[in-house]
Scaffold this motif. Structure first.
Motif, mmCIF file in Angstrom:
data_model
loop_
_atom_site.group_PDB
_atom_site.id
_atom_site.type_symbol
_atom_site.label_atom_id
_atom_site.label_comp_id
_atom_site.label_asym_id
_atom_site.label_seq_id
_atom_site.Cartn_x
_atom_site.Cartn_y
_atom_site.Cartn_z
ATOM 1 N N UNK A 134 -52.066 125.236 165.377
ATOM 2 C CA UNK A 134 -50.827 124.914 166.085
ATOM 3 C C UNK A 134 -50.990 125.148 167.585
ATOM 4 N N UNK A 135 -51.664 126.225 167.956
ATOM 5 C CA UNK A 135 -51.913 126.492 169.375
ATOM 6 C C UNK A 135 -52.682 125.345 170.021
ATOM 7 N N UNK A 136 -53.712 124.874 169.342
ATOM 8 C CA UNK A 136 -54.527 123.778 169.876
ATOM 9 C C UNK A 136 -53.694 122.517 170.047
ATOM 10 N N UNK A 137 -52.836 122.223 169.058
ATOM 11 C CA UNK A 137 -51.987 121.036 169.146
ATOM 12 C C UNK A 137 -51.018 121.145 170.317
ATOM 13 N N UNK A 138 -50.436 122.341 170.512
ATOM 14 C CA UNK A 138 -49.492 122.549 171.608
ATOM 15 C C UNK A 138 -50.197 122.468 172.964
ATOM 16 N N UNK A 139 -51.371 123.068 173.056
ATOM 17 C CA UNK A 139 -52.131 123.016 174.309
ATOM 18 C C UNK A 139 -52.483 121.578 174.666
ATOM 19 N N UNK A 140 -52.925 120.815 173.691
ATOM 20 C CA UNK A 140 -53.282 119.410 173.930
ATOM 21 C C UNK A 140 -52.063 118.574 174.322
ATOM 22 N N UNK A 141 -50.870 119.075 173.958
ATOM 23 C CA UNK A 141 -49.635 118.345 174.260
ATOM 24 C C UNK A 141 -49.011 118.787 175.581
ATOM 25 N N UNK A 142 -49.671 119.704 176.281
ATOM 26 C CA UNK A 142 -49.189 120.080 177.599
ATOM 27 C C UNK A 142 -48.499 121.422 177.710
ATOM 28 N N UNK A 143 -48.452 122.194 176.637
ATOM 29 C CA UNK A 143 -47.843 123.511 176.676
ATOM 30 C C UNK A 143 -48.823 124.542 177.241
ATOM 31 N N UNK A 144 -48.284 125.535 177.948
ATOM 32 C CA UNK A 144 -49.044 126.741 178.270
ATOM 33 C C UNK A 144 -48.931 127.656 177.058
#
Length: 297
Positions: free
Chosen positions: A111-121
């Protein structure tokens, strides 16, 4: 009866609920005790903090691995991949801004990887060293991974627009302190996303002591909708929305069948999981529920 009594649990209004076995590691039997004030179930006796980690030392504890060896592993990984996409979509829909996200119990980091790839810090908390190592291979900002929530609090650098806890709250030893910390870390307009098993679901009632989501003694707490509202309401939060985790009833039923009969009984497990979801459409009592929680104004 209950060691390390939490202030949120009544000391006067407790009653026996059910005896369950640890089918994953120790094969020991534990009791579930009901706090009649809040509706919360508590695992008793509770392992000491020093011994608790030993109950996670099993290759069968799949959330700490990316294993795809067994049929159960393959089913879990398939559902996990689909769920990550759904979770990211939900997070983006709920967030006021795509800012800073904390995933507590981030496991192997999908989930972290998906969020990071989507522009989240991103920041992540994961006690398992093995799982953190796998997570660090999937994300760019590996320094964001911490062993505990205390380590995040010590940074005191930022608050979070979104905090996610998917099947984590049932594991934390100090429930009151943890909820206080969540309140401290969340921005005023932030969103806390908490997913936990629901012991009032049909599949829980059907399998009783064999219900895999009791998962004693790793699950120290067992929640209902009433207990979640009571616990978070007492700490300056309110439940804004409740959503179902549809697939949990099927996976939990597969494990429960194995605990009960020695085999997965896929067809029987599927029927039970389906029946649980059908009944929950009317009652709202799904096998697991996602609570969208915000600070009270």
């Amino acid at each position: 009866m209950i060691k390390s009594q939490d202030p949120l649990v009544s000391k006067k209004d407790l009653s026996p609920f059910l005896d369950c076995k640890d089918y994953t590691v120790s094969r020991e039997t534990f009791s579930l005790v009901k706090d009649n004030t809040t509706g919360l179930l508590v695992t008793s006796p509770r392992p000491s903090l020093e011994n608790l980690s030993s109950y996670y030392e099993s290759e069968d504890y799949i959330s700490h691995t990316d294993s795809s060896r067994s049929l159960m592993d393959k089913v879990y990984q398939m559902i996990k991949g689909y769920s990550i996409k759904k979770k990211l979509k939900m997070i983006n829909k709920l967030a006021v801004t795509k800012g800073h996200l904390l995933d507590i119990g981030c496991g192997t980091g999908d989930l972290l990887a998906a969020c990071e790839n989507d522009g989240w810090k991103i920041d992540g908390v994961e006690p398992s060293e093995k799982a953190r190592a796998l997570a660090s291979e999937k994300i760019a900002t590996t320094e964001c991974l911490e062993e505990s929530l205390e380590a995040i609090l010590e940074k005191k650098q930022n608050k979070y627009d979104v905090i996610t806890m998917f099947h984590v709250l049932e594991h934390v030893p100090n429930l009151t302190q943890y909820v206080d910390s969540l309140h401290q870390l969340l921005t005023e307009d932030g969103c806390l996303i908490v997913a936990v098993p629901n012991y009032k679901s049909y599949d829980a009632d059907h399998y009783k002591q064999f219900w895999a989501a009791y998962d004693v003694p790793r699950h120290l707490w067992h929640f209902s909708q009433e207990s979640i509202q009571h616990i978070f309401g007492a700490k300056g939060f309110h439940v804004a929305e409740t959503l179902p985790l549809i697939f949990d009833s099927f996976y939990v039923s597969m494990l429960s069948e194995k605990y009960k009969t020695g085999t997965s009984n896929l067809i029987k497990a599927f029927k039970t999981g389906l029946r649980s979801n059908i009944k929950a459409k009317r009652s709202g009592q799904y096998s697991s529920l996602i609570y969208i929680i915000k600070k009270s104004k």
